[in-house]
Design an enzyme around this catalytic site. Structure first.
Site, PDB file in Angstrom:
ATOM      1  N   HIS A 161       1.138   0.348 -13.350  1.00 37.83           N
ATOM      2  CA  HIS A 161       1.929  -0.855 -13.621  1.00 37.83           C
ATOM      3  C   HIS A 161       3.397  -0.454 -13.749  1.00 37.83           C
ATOM      4  O   HIS A 161       3.721   0.519 -14.429  1.00 37.83           O
ATOM      5  CB  HIS A 161       1.425  -1.518 -14.906  1.00 37.83           C
ATOM      6  CG  HIS A 161       2.134  -2.803 -15.195  1.00 37.83           C
ATOM      7  ND1 HIS A 161       1.838  -3.977 -14.536  1.00 37.83           N
ATOM      8  CD2 HIS A 161       3.154  -3.092 -16.043  1.00 37.83           C
ATOM      9  CE1 HIS A 161       2.639  -4.930 -14.972  1.00 37.83           C
ATOM     10  NE2 HIS A 161       3.451  -4.434 -15.890  1.00 37.83           N
ATOM     11  N   GLY A 202       0.790  -1.226   0.000  1.00 36.91           N
ATOM     12  CA  GLY A 202       0.000   0.000   0.000  1.00 36.91           C
ATOM     13  C   GLY A 202       0.821   1.273   0.000  1.00 36.91           C
ATOM     14  O   GLY A 202       0.340   2.329   0.440  1.00 36.91           O
ATOM     15  N   SER A 203       2.046   1.223  -0.527  1.00 37.43           N
ATOM     16  CA  SER A 203       2.831   2.472  -0.551  1.00 37.43           C
ATOM     17  C   SER A 203       2.226   3.472  -1.534  1.00 37.43           C
ATOM     18  O   SER A 203       2.283   4.682  -1.297  1.00 37.43           O
ATOM     19  CB  SER A 203       4.314   2.210  -0.837  1.00 37.43           C
ATOM     20  OG  SER A 203       4.508   1.726  -2.130  1.00 37.43           O
ATOM     21  N   ASN A 204       1.625   2.990  -2.623  1.00 38.84           N
ATOM     22  CA  ASN A 204       0.945   3.923  -3.522  1.00 38.84           C
ATOM     23  C   ASN A 204      -0.315   4.492  -2.876  1.00 38.84           C
ATOM     24  O   ASN A 204      -0.632   5.671  -3.063  1.00 38.84           O
ATOM     25  CB  ASN A 204       0.601   3.243  -4.851  1.00 38.84           C
ATOM     26  CG  ASN A 204       1.773   3.256  -5.811  1.00 38.84           C
ATOM     27  OD1 ASN A 204       2.047   4.263  -6.463  1.00 38.84           O
ATOM     28  ND2 ASN A 204       2.489   2.135  -5.879  1.00 38.84           N
ATOM     29  N   ILE A 221     -10.161  -8.015 -13.101  1.00 38.41           N
ATOM     30  CA  ILE A 221     -11.502  -7.484 -12.812  1.00 38.41           C
ATOM     31  C   ILE A 221     -12.491  -8.124 -13.791  1.00 38.41           C
ATOM     32  O   ILE A 221     -12.229  -8.190 -14.983  1.00 38.41           O
ATOM     33  CB  ILE A 221     -11.499  -5.953 -13.037  1.00 38.41           C
ATOM     34  CG1 ILE A 221     -10.416  -5.272 -12.191  1.00 38.41           C
ATOM     35  CG2 ILE A 221     -12.852  -5.346 -12.783  1.00 38.41           C
ATOM     36  CD1 ILE A 221     -10.674  -5.236 -10.729  1.00 38.41           C
ATOM     37  N   MET A 276      -3.925  -7.153  -7.024  1.00 39.43           N
ATOM     38  CA  MET A 276      -3.387  -8.236  -7.844  1.00 39.43           C
ATOM     39  C   MET A 276      -4.451  -9.228  -8.302  1.00 39.43           C
ATOM     40  O   MET A 276      -4.267 -10.440  -8.216  1.00 39.43           O
ATOM     41  CB  MET A 276      -2.259  -8.944  -7.089  1.00 39.43           C
ATOM     42  CG  MET A 276      -1.074  -8.031  -6.808  1.00 39.43           C
ATOM     43  SD  MET A 276      -0.446  -7.255  -8.316  1.00 39.43           S
ATOM     44  CE  MET A 276       1.045  -6.477  -7.710  1.00 39.43           C
ATOM     45  N   ARG A 277      -5.569  -8.693  -8.823  1.00 44.47           N
ATOM     46  CA  ARG A 277      -6.623  -9.568  -9.352  1.00 44.47           C
ATOM     47  C   ARG A 277      -7.149  -8.992 -10.655  1.00 44.47           C
ATOM     48  O   ARG A 277      -7.200  -7.775 -10.819  1.00 44.47           O
ATOM     49  CB  ARG A 277      -7.805  -9.648  -8.386  1.00 44.47           C
ATOM     50  CG  ARG A 277      -7.480  -9.979  -6.963  1.00 44.47           C
ATOM     51  CD  ARG A 277      -8.742 -10.122  -6.142  1.00 44.47           C
ATOM     52  NE  ARG A 277      -9.462 -11.320  -6.537  1.00 44.47           N
ATOM     53  CZ  ARG A 277      -9.151 -12.535  -6.113  1.00 44.47           C
ATOM     54  NH1 ARG A 277      -8.179 -12.711  -5.254  1.00 44.47           N
ATOM     55  NH2 ARG A 277      -9.824 -13.577  -6.533  1.00 44.47           N
TER      56      ARG A 277
END
Ligand code: GAR
Length: 204
Positions: free
Chosen positions: A112, A14-16, A96, A93-94
């Site tokens: 990305h 969660g750094s972004n 949609i 990381m899924r």
């Protein structure tokens, strides 16, 4: 739906997410407001970051649902309840499915760590090092049904140095991400991002 009401989706560090929260606090998201964190990993560090930042979180385990569609339907209900107008994937990381894509077409963006279409999918930084490219970078793009295939909104390059390891290169790429993603989110919140087929224009 309001462009300025934002949900961030994340699965890991969660750094972004933290960079987006910091940008909002610094007045750099314009009208943009982070209203919700969605995570498929309730134990991930990003959930703790949301709690510390006072951002409400929807933490759901996909395996607790009978299907991916039912998992996403629960998310869509929450997004609609909160009148979310922009979904920001930040290390989510899924893939949609149409359950989320259809009501939010043109309103889901992803970051990305490569210059797409090079090195889509997992471990883009490792892929770039392995390939031996001299230039890689960061892409922000709209999300479609494919793996990192949607229309490109913005890209920024990062040089690969001979001495780089995955860690040193990742650190420089992350630094670029923390600057670029808030800029794009602010532009979207201001209604300045225009999508026409695969072409994306950001108005001044
Ligand atoms: C980021 O580098 C992002 O570009 C990447 O995951 C990292 C998440 O870090 N996303 C992808 O690889 C998507 N295919 P963070 O959780 O610290 O923000």
């Amino acid at each position: 739906m309001q462009n300025s009401r934002i949900a961030v989706f994340a699965s890991g560090q969660g750094s972004n997410f933290a960079a987006l929260v910091a940008a909002q606090q610094a007045g750099k998201l314009g009208a943009g407001r982070i209203e919700l964190l969605v995570s498929d990993k309730p134990e991930a560090p990003v959930a703790q970051r949301a709690e510390e930042a006072g951002v409400p979180a929807l933490l759901l385990r996909p395996k607790d649902f009978a299907s991916r569609e039912l998992y996403e339907a629960e998310i869509v209900a929450e997004l609609q309840r909160r009148e979310i107008g922009l979904v920001v994937l930040a290390g989510y990381m899924r893939l949609i499915s149409p359950v989320l894509l259809e009501p939010y077409t043109g309103r889901i963006i992803n970051i990305h760590p490569s210059l797409l279409p090079a090195f889509p999918g997992k471990d883009a930084i490792g892929q770039a090092l392995e390939y031996g490219v001299k230039l890689t970078g960061v892409t922000v793009h709209f999300v479609d049904g494919g793996m990192d295939t949607g229309p490109v909104i913005a890209q920024r390059s990062v040089a690969v140095e001979a001495v780089d390891t995955a860690e040193t290169l990742a650190a420089r790429i992350h630094h670029v991400e923390y600057g670029l993603y808030p800029e794009v989110v602010a532009a979207f919140a201001a209604g300045k991002v225009e999508l026409d087929g695969r072409q994306v224009r950001i108005r001044d």
